[in-house]
Design a protein around this motif. Structure first.
Motif, mmCIF file in Angstrom:
data_model
loop_
_atom_site.group_PDB
_atom_site.id
_atom_site.type_symbol
_atom_site.label_atom_id
_atom_site.label_comp_id
_atom_site.label_asym_id
_atom_site.label_seq_id
_atom_site.Cartn_x
_atom_site.Cartn_y
_atom_site.Cartn_z
ATOM 1 N N VAL A 72 0.856 -1.192 0.000
ATOM 2 C CA VAL A 72 0.000 0.000 0.000
ATOM 3 C C VAL A 72 0.892 1.241 0.000
ATOM 4 O O VAL A 72 1.862 1.311 0.754
ATOM 5 C CB VAL A 72 -0.932 0.036 1.233
ATOM 6 C CG1 VAL A 72 -1.810 1.288 1.205
ATOM 7 C CG2 VAL A 72 -1.787 -1.209 1.292
ATOM 8 N N THR A 73 0.558 2.204 -0.848
ATOM 9 C CA THR A 73 1.248 3.486 -0.862
ATOM 10 C C THR A 73 0.377 4.530 -0.181
ATOM 11 O O THR A 73 -0.763 4.762 -0.606
ATOM 12 C CB THR A 73 1.569 3.939 -2.298
ATOM 13 O OG1 THR A 73 2.384 2.944 -2.938
ATOM 14 C CG2 THR A 73 2.312 5.259 -2.292
ATOM 15 N N VAL A 91 5.681 3.671 1.165
ATOM 16 C CA VAL A 91 5.208 2.380 0.661
ATOM 17 C C VAL A 91 5.281 1.361 1.795
ATOM 18 O O VAL A 91 6.363 1.070 2.312
ATOM 19 C CB VAL A 91 6.047 1.904 -0.540
ATOM 20 C CG1 VAL A 91 5.544 0.542 -1.017
ATOM 21 C CG2 VAL A 91 5.987 2.925 -1.663
ATOM 22 N N ILE A 92 4.142 0.841 2.180
ATOM 23 C CA ILE A 92 4.048 -0.185 3.222
ATOM 24 C C ILE A 92 4.122 -1.551 2.557
ATOM 25 O O ILE A 92 3.418 -1.814 1.578
ATOM 26 C CB ILE A 92 2.741 -0.020 4.013
ATOM 27 C CG1 ILE A 92 2.745 1.329 4.743
ATOM 28 C CG2 ILE A 92 2.559 -1.154 5.012
ATOM 29 C CD1 ILE A 92 1.441 1.673 5.410
ATOM 30 N N ASP A 93 4.976 -2.416 3.059
ATOM 31 C CA ASP A 93 5.238 -3.709 2.416
ATOM 32 C C ASP A 93 3.966 -4.531 2.226
ATOM 33 O O ASP A 93 3.685 -5.017 1.135
ATOM 34 C CB ASP A 93 6.249 -4.521 3.237
ATOM 35 C CG ASP A 93 7.591 -3.821 3.323
ATOM 36 O OD1 ASP A 93 7.931 -3.085 2.392
ATOM 37 O OD2 ASP A 93 8.290 -4.008 4.332
ATOM 38 N N THR A 132 10.208 1.615 6.364
ATOM 39 C CA THR A 132 9.469 2.860 6.149
ATOM 40 C C THR A 132 10.177 4.060 6.776
ATOM 41 O O THR A 132 9.986 5.191 6.337
ATOM 42 C CB THR A 132 8.044 2.756 6.727
ATOM 43 O OG1 THR A 132 8.113 2.374 8.106
ATOM 44 C CG2 THR A 132 7.238 1.724 5.965
ATOM 45 N N ALA A 133 10.991 3.818 7.799
ATOM 46 C CA ALA A 133 11.692 4.920 8.458
ATOM 47 C C ALA A 133 12.635 5.635 7.498
ATOM 48 O O ALA A 133 12.888 6.841 7.636
ATOM 49 C CB ALA A 133 12.458 4.402 9.671
ATOM 50 N N GLU A 140 5.567 6.555 11.137
ATOM 51 C CA GLU A 140 4.475 6.022 11.960
ATOM 52 C C GLU A 140 3.164 6.744 11.689
ATOM 53 O O GLU A 140 2.090 6.139 11.749
ATOM 54 C CB GLU A 140 4.831 6.157 13.459
ATOM 55 C CG GLU A 140 6.057 5.373 13.894
ATOM 56 C CD GLU A 140 7.350 6.125 13.643
ATOM 57 O OE1 GLU A 140 7.268 7.284 13.138
ATOM 58 O OE2 GLU A 140 8.431 5.578 13.933
ATOM 59 N N ASN A 141 3.251 8.032 11.341
ATOM 60 C CA ASN A 141 2.035 8.784 11.046
ATOM 61 C C ASN A 141 1.348 8.263 9.788
ATOM 62 O O ASN A 141 0.119 8.288 9.690
ATOM 63 C CB ASN A 141 2.354 10.274 10.878
ATOM 64 C CG ASN A 141 2.788 10.913 12.178
ATOM 65 O OD1 ASN A 141 2.460 10.427 13.262
ATOM 66 N ND2 ASN A 141 3.540 12.005 12.094
#
Length: 252
Positions: A72-73, A91-93, A132-133, A140-141
């Motif tokens: 997911v972006t 981009v979340i894996d 993601t960092a 985290e937001n």
């Protein structure tokens, strides 16, 4: 050495089998999505089977239902020169397309953080977001925004106290599946916990499939995109011509 081995074997034989096991079932294991699909509800029920006296400590039941996961972006918008534009993206894996977690009490009381990390029960643990960092300082937001947006439309659900447990033996709960489901297998897990630790688990799946016209359109779009595009264009042209002809008749 042989004597030590015999002692170990005797100790293992003397250990009791798991004192409590979960036996569960679903009201339905298949959900059909068609043009009139407006959502569904799954009843999850079961019992605790015991082979020993009731242990000490509060017994709790946690139920999770997870849809297919995918990348997911998540984008952040900001106002620039009077208009809203995308400024940053993460981009979340992998994030489940649907996720519901129901429990007899708030999840933090039923499950320890270590067990949550091990079994990935809570929504934040069910989302895989490595690296993601490096994409944003406040990544985290972005994850919180994804959870918030999907919770708003019923795709993510946290249901504390929604599992009814009777006499530490019988349990039941219901999970509402919204109309905007993704096709696939929905992993369903049931955990028995005592003092925050998982003592047994049960897993099954719910098959969510498109049927009828929905299925035909889905397969056409994914397997023959050119034909799908041409057909969509032809329908749009025909609809426009029909609307124009009807307007001329009304005016004449």
């Amino acid at each position: 050495m042989m004597r030590l081995l015999l002692v170990l074997l005797c100790l293992m034989a003397a250990l009791p089998a798991r004192a409590e096991r979960v036996v569960a079932g679903l009201s339905q294991t298949q959900v059909a999505i068609n043009t009139s699909f407006s959502g569904s509800e799954i009843l999850i029920f079961g019992a605790v089977r015991r082979e020993a006296p009731l242990p000490e400590g509060a017994l709790h039941v946690v139920v999770t239902v997870a849809g297919p996961s995918g990348p997911v972006t998540v984008r952040r918008k900001a106002r620039r020169f009077g208009i809203w534009v995308n400024t940053e993206a993460v981009v979340i894996d992998a994030a489940p397309s649907f996720y519901a977690v129901a429990s007899t009490v708030p999840l933090a009381q039923a499950l320890s953080q270590d067990e949550d990390m091990r079994h990935k029960v809570s929504i934040p643990r069910a989302i895989r977001a490595t690296g993601t960092a490096a994409q944003a300082a406040d990544s985290e937001n972005f994850i919180e925004a994804l959870v918030r947006i999907r919770s708003r439309v019923g795709l993510y659900q946290v249901l504390p106290g929604e599992v009814a447990l009777t006499e530490d033996t019988l349990f039941r709960t219901s999970i509402a599946l919204p109309a905007n489901l993704t096709e696939g297998d929905y992993r369903t897990r049931i955990f028995l916990t005592r003092d925050g630790a998982v003592i047994d688990a049960f897993e099954t799946a719910i098959a969510v499939r498109k049927v009828g016209l929905e299925r035909w359109t889905y397969m056409l779009a994914h397997e023959r995109p050119l034909v799908y595009g041409l057909l969509s264009l032809a329908i749009a042209v025909a609809a426009g011509w029909g609307a124009s002809a009807a307007f001329r008749l009304i005016r004449g």
